[in-house]
Scaffold this motif. Structure first.
Motif, PDB file in Angstrom:
ATOM      1  N   UNK A 489       0.913  -1.416  -0.267  1.00 29.07           N
ATOM      2  CA  UNK A 489      -0.053   0.158  -0.156  1.00 29.07           C
ATOM      3  C   UNK A 489       1.057   1.247  -0.054  1.00 29.07           C
ATOM      4  N   UNK A 490       2.254   0.942   0.478  1.00 27.86           N
ATOM      5  CA  UNK A 490       2.650   2.317   1.105  1.00 27.86           C
ATOM      6  C   UNK A 490       4.157   2.985  -0.305  1.00 27.86           C
ATOM      7  N   UNK A 491       4.303   1.809  -0.547  1.00 28.77           N
ATOM      8  CA  UNK A 491       5.814   1.603  -0.966  1.00 28.77           C
ATOM      9  C   UNK A 491       5.396   2.583  -2.135  1.00 28.77           C
ATOM     10  N   UNK A 492       4.922   2.551  -2.941  1.00 28.93           N
ATOM     11  CA  UNK A 492       4.218   3.176  -4.415  1.00 28.93           C
ATOM     12  C   UNK A 492       3.504   4.894  -4.327  1.00 28.93           C
ATOM     13  N   UNK A 493       3.577   4.867  -3.112  1.00 32.24           N
ATOM     14  CA  UNK A 493       2.025   6.208  -2.568  1.00 32.24           C
ATOM     15  C   UNK A 493       3.353   7.400  -2.386  1.00 32.24           C
ATOM     16  N   UNK A 494       3.758   8.387  -3.202  1.00 29.07           N
ATOM     17  CA  UNK A 494       4.561   9.499  -2.626  1.00 29.07           C
ATOM     18  C   UNK A 494       4.431   9.717  -1.976  1.00 29.07           C
ATOM     19  N   UNK A 495       2.581  10.354  -2.070  1.00 31.42           N
ATOM     20  CA  UNK A 495       2.140  11.573  -1.345  1.00 31.42           C
ATOM     21  C   UNK A 495       1.888  11.294   0.724  1.00 31.42           C
ATOM     22  N   UNK A 496       1.775   9.148  -0.026  1.00 32.57           N
ATOM     23  CA  UNK A 496       1.666   9.262   1.679  1.00 32.57           C
ATOM     24  C   UNK A 496       2.868   9.371   2.267  1.00 32.57           C
ATOM     25  N   UNK A 497       4.042   8.763   1.336  1.00 32.21           N
ATOM     26  CA  UNK A 497       5.202   8.730   1.806  1.00 32.21           C
ATOM     27  C   UNK A 497       6.718  10.276   2.508  1.00 32.21           C
ATOM     28  N   UNK A 498       5.477  11.051   1.618  1.00 32.31           N
ATOM     29  CA  UNK A 498       6.229  12.883   2.076  1.00 32.31           C
ATOM     30  C   UNK A 498       5.441  13.241   3.102  1.00 32.31           C
ATOM     31  N   UNK A 499       3.473  12.513   3.999  1.00 31.64           N
ATOM     32  CA  UNK A 499       3.268  12.870   4.517  1.00 31.64           C
ATOM     33  C   UNK A 499       3.735  12.500   5.549  1.00 31.64           C
ATOM     34  N   UNK A 500       4.074  11.149   5.719  1.00 34.55           N
ATOM     35  CA  UNK A 500       4.419  10.336   6.917  1.00 34.55           C
ATOM     36  C   UNK A 500       6.354  11.028   6.810  1.00 34.55           C
ATOM     37  N   UNK A 501       6.841  11.677   6.350  1.00 38.95           N
ATOM     38  CA  UNK A 501       8.616  11.530   6.714  1.00 38.95           C
ATOM     39  C   UNK A 501       7.840  12.871   6.968  1.00 38.95           C
ATOM     40  N   UNK A 502       7.392  14.073   6.462  1.00 41.74           N
ATOM     41  CA  UNK A 502       6.907  15.129   7.170  1.00 41.74           C
ATOM     42  C   UNK A 502       6.143  14.627   9.105  1.00 41.74           C
TER      43      UNK A 502
END
Length: 734
Positions: A489-502
């Motif tokens: 679910x996460x690995x190709x979702x750049x929007x979600x990854x950026x939200x989580x990193x921030x």
């Protein structure tokens, strides 16, 4: 027509049945073996003069002609085995002529036709041994009697329990600890709520319990809408009734709430069942839905009913039971005989039952892949199913849990392994509040607590550990397949990854999501979050090491060098820092100072071993050769510790043989072993001759204890025994 349904038994089931019956009939103890292609032994009773004293061959055949063809092929094997007595047991029907022919085939090893058990003799043994019959319930649960009971329960029930469905359930089912637990609850309390994660076998267990009670004369009341259906059909007489409310909280509890006062009516009805001697009640529900109900409905939460009485999880299944489930599904499937035989011959079954995403539902799906006639293609497809946990988790994740719970699972995934409950809450609060604001969702003060309740025992497990006298709550995923699902679910979702990193607040999260995305645009976010003067400064070297090992992005190494040199200057020396210096030779530090600081911090063998295990030893070895002064510091400390251990071993009262006891011998052995480990790594020559002489005075007692322990079953032995049993199951062939 046979009194019992032998068609439901697999060859392995039939073999186990005959073992129980013949042991009782002949009053002997039988060994049970894998059916190898050259063995010809299913069961055996040995004696000193002939290890193959009595051999029993079990043949599970429907047609007598097929049986006779197979027995003729067995004759040569039996001649090589030369048993004193040979017994044939078969589920096929036999005439007197058939028995005479079998005697001729195995002459002189079959002494008389009484040693040939056909279906008539087996049924006679079952009738005279009810305790054995009870253990093999697939034989005596009569689908005809069950269907008669179901027909009187209405068309809704009949559509749920058709003749084919009953036969398939009984043929495929493998009894485990959950059946015993649930059955005891029904006997003691009158009701049982079966819950667990999706695809784990809740409905199958409920059906098996129902079949058991229907066979015992109970009437089935199938509840499809609400508990009022059950209440209106409750018979106040002595009539036996079993009520079955499948998925009693609904498939999507968030959208389909209980009718008004339904929670109160459920509690009242359960209490009524509990007071009755001839009424039983079975509920099934998914664990996260049950948790939602306990959150929303005060009557359910505060009732005296324990709504988690029988929770099924993967731990309910042993490796052998997993193997039996797979075997039964393959045996009763329409897969080609060639594919089935190849699975056994090449032992491909291990790949399936040992897969971390194994679940009964996936095994059910795999058994339907009957259009594949190439075994390698079939196994590849099986592994594809097992590697794709979307099958089990997609619906539950997308439709059945709240947005707050989904965010909690994302955060726990970023923290990876298990973490403390308070840390999870802190990280979740940061991320969830951001997501609510971004997508204009409401956020309640108790969202976290409600999500923990909702997810517990369905997606996550909450453990309590005693750490230094204090109880700490730790959260982990219930199953590795949940982790795989979230990764997809996460690995190709750049929007979600950026939200989580921030919105990360722990370094583990930053490292993980940086490594997952491996994009330059995220590096600056991570660097800004590396707060060196933070409260957890002692973990900064570990952060840097993770960064150096996993993130190969421009600009990171210069950052690592700067921070590592700063740590050395502050005297913040750790195993992680040593590994960082070893792996990044461009870091300019005083190596001798770093190693000396590390060596000075080692106080005993346990701490030395921690260093030895924590550092990349081959790399350290090369490093010490190039930095002899540094090497001397560490080796000197190791030598001191070895001598201290030796001294301790010589001053604990071992010399007095009258006072020697097993515990002391264990400590003495440990001293010798510890010194040996240190010496072998650092090349020391510690004098342990006195310790060795002392140990030789007592050459057997401690060893006996060790063997006694091993005889009771070490973990390694249990694994070996399980593997043998798995091979025995599939060795029977199909």
């Amino acid at each position: 027509m046979s009194t019992y349904n032998f068609g439901r038994l697999s060859p392995t089931d039939f073999e186990k049945l005959m073992k129980d019956l013949i042991e009782k009939e002949l009053e002997i103890s039988l060994e049970i073996f894998t059916n190898g292609p050259d063995e010809g032994i299913d069961l055996r009773c040995s004696h000193p003069k002939n290890k193959n004293g009595t051999i029993i061959q079990c043949k599970h055949y429907k047609e007598t002609n097929d049986l006779m063809k197979n027995l003729k092929l067995e004759a040569e094997k039996v001649k090589k085995l030369k048993p004193d007595r040979y017994i044939v047991a078969t589920s096929a029907g036999l005439t007197p002529d058939n028995k005479d022919e079998i005697m001729k085939i195995f002459k002189p090893f079959i002494k008389c036709t009484a040693d040939i058990y056909g279906i008539t003799e087996i049924e006679s043994l079952l009738s005279s041994n009810p305790e054995i019959l009870k253990q093999h319930f697939k034989l005596w649960l009569a689908d005809t009697a069950i269907l008669q009971k179901i027909l009187h329960s209405g068309i809704e029930v009949f559509s749920e329990f058709s003749r084919d469905k009953i036969n398939r359930d009984l043929s495929l089912y493998v009894q485990n600890e959950s059946f015993k637990v649930a059955n005891e609850l029904l006997e003691i309390n009158g009701y049982c709520i079966i819950s667990g994660e999706p695809g784990i076998g809740k409905t199958t267990l409920a059906h098996m319990l129902i079949y058991n009670y229907l066979n015992d004369g109970y009437e089935l009341i199938y509840v499809s809408k609400d508990i009022e259906e059950a209440a209106t059909k409750f018979d106040n007489s002595d009539k036996k009734q079993i009520f079955y409310y499948d998925d009693f909280l609904g498939a999507n509890f968030l959208e389909q709430f209980l009718e008004k006062n339904e929670d109160s009516r459920i509690s009242i009805f359960i209490e009524k069942i509990a007071k009755s001697k001839n009424k039983k009640l079975i509920f099934t529900t998914r664990e996260y839905i049950l948790n939602q109900a306990k959150i929303k409905y005060e009557k359910i939460e505060r009732s005296n009913v324990d709504f988690s009485k029988c929770v099924i999880d993967l731990e309910s299944y042993t490796k052998v039971q997993k193997a039996q489930i797979l075997y039964n599904h393959l045996y009763h499937s329409d897969l080609s005989q060639e594919v089935k035989d190849s699975i056994c011959k090449k032992k491909y079954y291990h790949k399936i039952i040992e897969h971390r995403n194994y679940s009964p539902r996936i095994i059910e799906d795999l058994s339907r892949l009957n259009e594949i006639d190439d075994v390698d293609v079939f196994i590849a497809e099986c592994l594809r199913h097992l590697n794709d946990p979307q099958i089990v988790w997609k619906s539950a994740f997308d439709l059945k849990i709240t947005e707050s719970s989904r965010n909690l699972l994302y955060v726990l995934y970023g923290l990876q392994k298990q973490c403390k409950l308070d840390q999870l809450k802190e990280a979740w609060m940061k991320f969830h509040s951001h997501q609510c604001k971004k997508y204009n969702n409401s956020m309640q003060a108790n969202d976290f607590d409600l999500s923990i309740k909702e997810l517990q025992k369905s997606f996550i497990v909450l453990d309590v550990h005693n750490v230094g006298g204090k109880y700490v709550h730790l959260v982990r995923f219930i199953n590795p397949s949940v982790v795989d699902f979230l990764l997809a679910r996460i690995k190709n979702n750049e929007v979600l990854i950026e939200d989580m990193l921030n919105n990360c607040i722990f370094w583990e999260q930053i490292i993980y999501f940086l490594n997952l995305s491996r994009q330059n645009k995220y590096v600056e976010i991570a660097m800004d979050k590396f707060d060196l003067p933070s409260v957890h400064r002692n973990k900064d070297a570990e952060k840097l090491l993770s960064l150096s090992r996993h993130i190969d992005v421009e600009g990171v190494m210069a950052f690592i060098q700067e921070k590592a040199e700063y740590l050395v200057g502050q005297g913040d020396v750790s195993i992680s820092l040593i590994n960082l210096i070893i792996e990044c030779p461009e870091i300019d530090v005083d190596y001798e100072y770093v190693i000396k600081e590390l060596a000075d911090g080692i106080r005993d063998y346990d701490e030395l071993k921690h260093v030895m295990e924590g550092i990349d030893l081959p790399a350290l070895e090369a490093f010490l050769k190039e930095n002899e002064a540094s090497a001397y510091e560490l080796i000197s400390r190791a030598e001191e510790i070895a001598n201290e251990i030796c001294s301790d071993g010589m001053n604990t009262g071992y010399i007095d043989e009258d006072e020697i006891f097993h515990g002391d011998l264990g400590e003495l052995d440990k001293c010798i072993a510890e010194i040996g480990e240190i010496d072998s790594y650092f090349g020391l020559q510690t004098d342990i001759s006195d310790l060795e002489k002392l140990r030789k005075r007592f050459p057997s007692e401690s060893d006996d204890i060790e063997h006694e322990y091993l005889d009771r079953g070490s973990p390694w032995q249990r694994i070996q025994e399980e593997s043998k049993e798995v091979d025995r199951i599939f060795g029977a062939g199909f």
